[in-house]
Design an enzyme around this catalytic site. Structure first.
Site, PDB file in Angstrom:
ATOM      1  N   ASP A  30      32.979  34.402  29.919  1.00  0.00           N
ATOM      2  CA  ASP A  30      34.083  34.558  28.966  1.00  0.00           C
ATOM      3  C   ASP A  30      33.703  33.860  27.663  1.00  0.00           C
ATOM      4  OD1 ASP A  30      37.389  35.208  29.344  1.00  0.00           O
ATOM      5  OD2 ASP A  30      36.762  34.014  27.613  1.00  0.00           O
ATOM      6  N   ILE A  31      34.019  34.496  26.549  1.00  0.00           N
ATOM      7  CA  ILE A  31      33.626  33.970  25.238  1.00  0.00           C
ATOM      8  C   ILE A  31      34.435  32.718  24.868  1.00  0.00           C
ATOM      9  CG2 ILE A  31      35.217  35.286  23.736  1.00  0.00           C
ATOM     10  CD1 ILE A  31      32.684  36.106  22.113  1.00  0.00           C
ATOM     11  N   ASN A  87      44.972  39.645  35.115  1.00  0.00           N
ATOM     12  CA  ASN A  87      46.142  39.738  34.248  1.00  0.00           C
ATOM     13  C   ASN A  87      46.483  41.221  34.099  1.00  0.00           C
ATOM     14  OD1 ASN A  87      46.311  36.950  33.757  1.00  0.00           O
ATOM     15  ND2 ASN A  87      44.776  37.078  32.133  1.00  0.00           N
ATOM     16  N   HIS A 100      39.461  43.795  34.403  1.00  0.00           N
ATOM     17  CA  HIS A 100      38.565  42.651  34.584  1.00  0.00           C
ATOM     18  C   HIS A 100      39.241  41.601  35.455  1.00  0.00           C
ATOM     19  CE1 HIS A 100      40.957  41.882  30.953  1.00  0.00           C
ATOM     20  NE2 HIS A 100      40.894  40.602  31.276  1.00  0.00           N
ATOM     21  N   HIS A 102      39.132  37.513  36.263  1.00  0.00           N
ATOM     22  CA  HIS A 102      38.670  36.189  35.814  1.00  0.00           C
ATOM     23  C   HIS A 102      38.270  35.358  37.034  1.00  0.00           C
ATOM     24  CE1 HIS A 102      40.441  36.231  31.623  1.00  0.00           C
ATOM     25  NE2 HIS A 102      41.170  37.173  32.184  1.00  0.00           N
TER      26      HIS A 102
HETATM   27  P1  AMP Z   1      42.828  38.973  29.402  1.00  0.00           P
HETATM   28  O1  AMP Z   1      43.816  38.096  28.719  1.00  0.00           O
HETATM   29  O2  AMP Z   1      42.950  38.961  30.894  1.00  0.00           O
HETATM   30  O3  AMP Z   1      42.814  40.371  28.815  1.00  0.00           O
HETATM   31  O4  AMP Z   1      41.428  38.293  29.132  1.00  0.00           O
HETATM   32  C1  AMP Z   1      40.481  38.770  28.239  1.00  0.00           C
HETATM   33  C2  AMP Z   1      39.387  37.728  28.183  1.00  0.00           C
HETATM   34  O5  AMP Z   1      38.266  38.326  27.557  1.00  0.00           O
HETATM   35  C3  AMP Z   1      39.749  36.474  27.397  1.00  0.00           C
HETATM   36  O6  AMP Z   1      39.612  35.332  28.247  1.00  0.00           O
HETATM   37  C4  AMP Z   1      38.740  36.465  26.251  1.00  0.00           C
HETATM   38  O7  AMP Z   1      38.295  35.166  25.939  1.00  0.00           O
HETATM   39  C5  AMP Z   1      37.616  37.330  26.806  1.00  0.00           C
HETATM   40  N1  AMP Z   1      36.805  38.029  25.814  1.00  0.00           N
HETATM   41  C6  AMP Z   1      37.239  38.762  24.773  1.00  0.00           C
HETATM   42  N2  AMP Z   1      36.191  39.291  24.095  1.00  0.00           N
HETATM   43  C7  AMP Z   1      35.076  38.886  24.754  1.00  0.00           C
HETATM   44  C8  AMP Z   1      33.681  39.080  24.559  1.00  0.00           C
HETATM   45  N3  AMP Z   1      33.204  39.812  23.529  1.00  0.00           N
HETATM   46  N4  AMP Z   1      32.824  38.513  25.420  1.00  0.00           N
HETATM   47  C9  AMP Z   1      33.272  37.770  26.453  1.00  0.00           C
HETATM   48  N5  AMP Z   1      34.578  37.545  26.686  1.00  0.00           N
HETATM   49  C10 AMP Z   1      35.473  38.085  25.853  1.00  0.00           C
END
Ligand code: AMP
Ligand code: ZN
Length: 111
Positions: A30-31, A87, A100, A102
């Site tokens: 995760d970024i 989520n 996705h 987590h």
């Molecule tokens: P959600 O709130 O479940 O949709 O989580 C989306 C997750 O994706 C968040 O924790 C972000 O930090 C992560 N995220 C968004 N863009 C990227 C990216 N380019 N690379 C890695 N993680 C990302």
């Protein structure tokens, strides 16, 4: 799907270090990590959320959990414990509309 950041990672048009890949999922960090280990297990198909998994894809969520468990072992949180989160939708806090899972661990997570 165009304009989907996770599709861009799956399609490799956006460069990202993949920690795992098979025919159904990719895994990357995760970024904005919320724990020392924060990985995302991401479907290769553009599926919006758990709500959008077709009956023909019913094994997908189980496969994602199985991959997460292997990643927990590989990244050292299997014994100490970890959290798996899907989520779903607005109230579920889903920001990226691409399926996705987590995986969070490496510290004691708040309830
Ligand atoms: P959600 O709130 O479940 O949709 O989580 C989306 C997750 O994706 C968040 O924790 C972000 O930090 C992560 N995220 C968004 N863009 C990227 C990216 N380019 N690379 C890695 N993680 C990302
Ligand atoms: Zn997508």
């Amino acid at each position: 799907m165009e304009d989907c950041v996770f599709c861009s990672i799956v399609n490799k048009t956006l460069e990202k270090e993949l920690l795992y890949e098979d025919d159904k999922v990719v895994v990357f960090k995760d970024i904005l990590p919320k724990a020392p280990v924060h990985l995302l297990i991401v479907s290769k198909d553009h599926i919006v959320s758990i709500n959008h998994i077709a009956d023909t894809q019913e094994n997908l969520a189980g496969h994602m959990v199985n991959v997460a468990r292997k990643m927990a072992l590989k990244y050292g949180v299997y014994e100490s414990g970890y959290r798996l989160i899907f989520n779903v939708g607005r109230d579920g806090g889903q920001v990226i509309p691409h399926l996705h899972l987590h995986l969070l661990g490496g510290k004691t997570l708040e309830a």
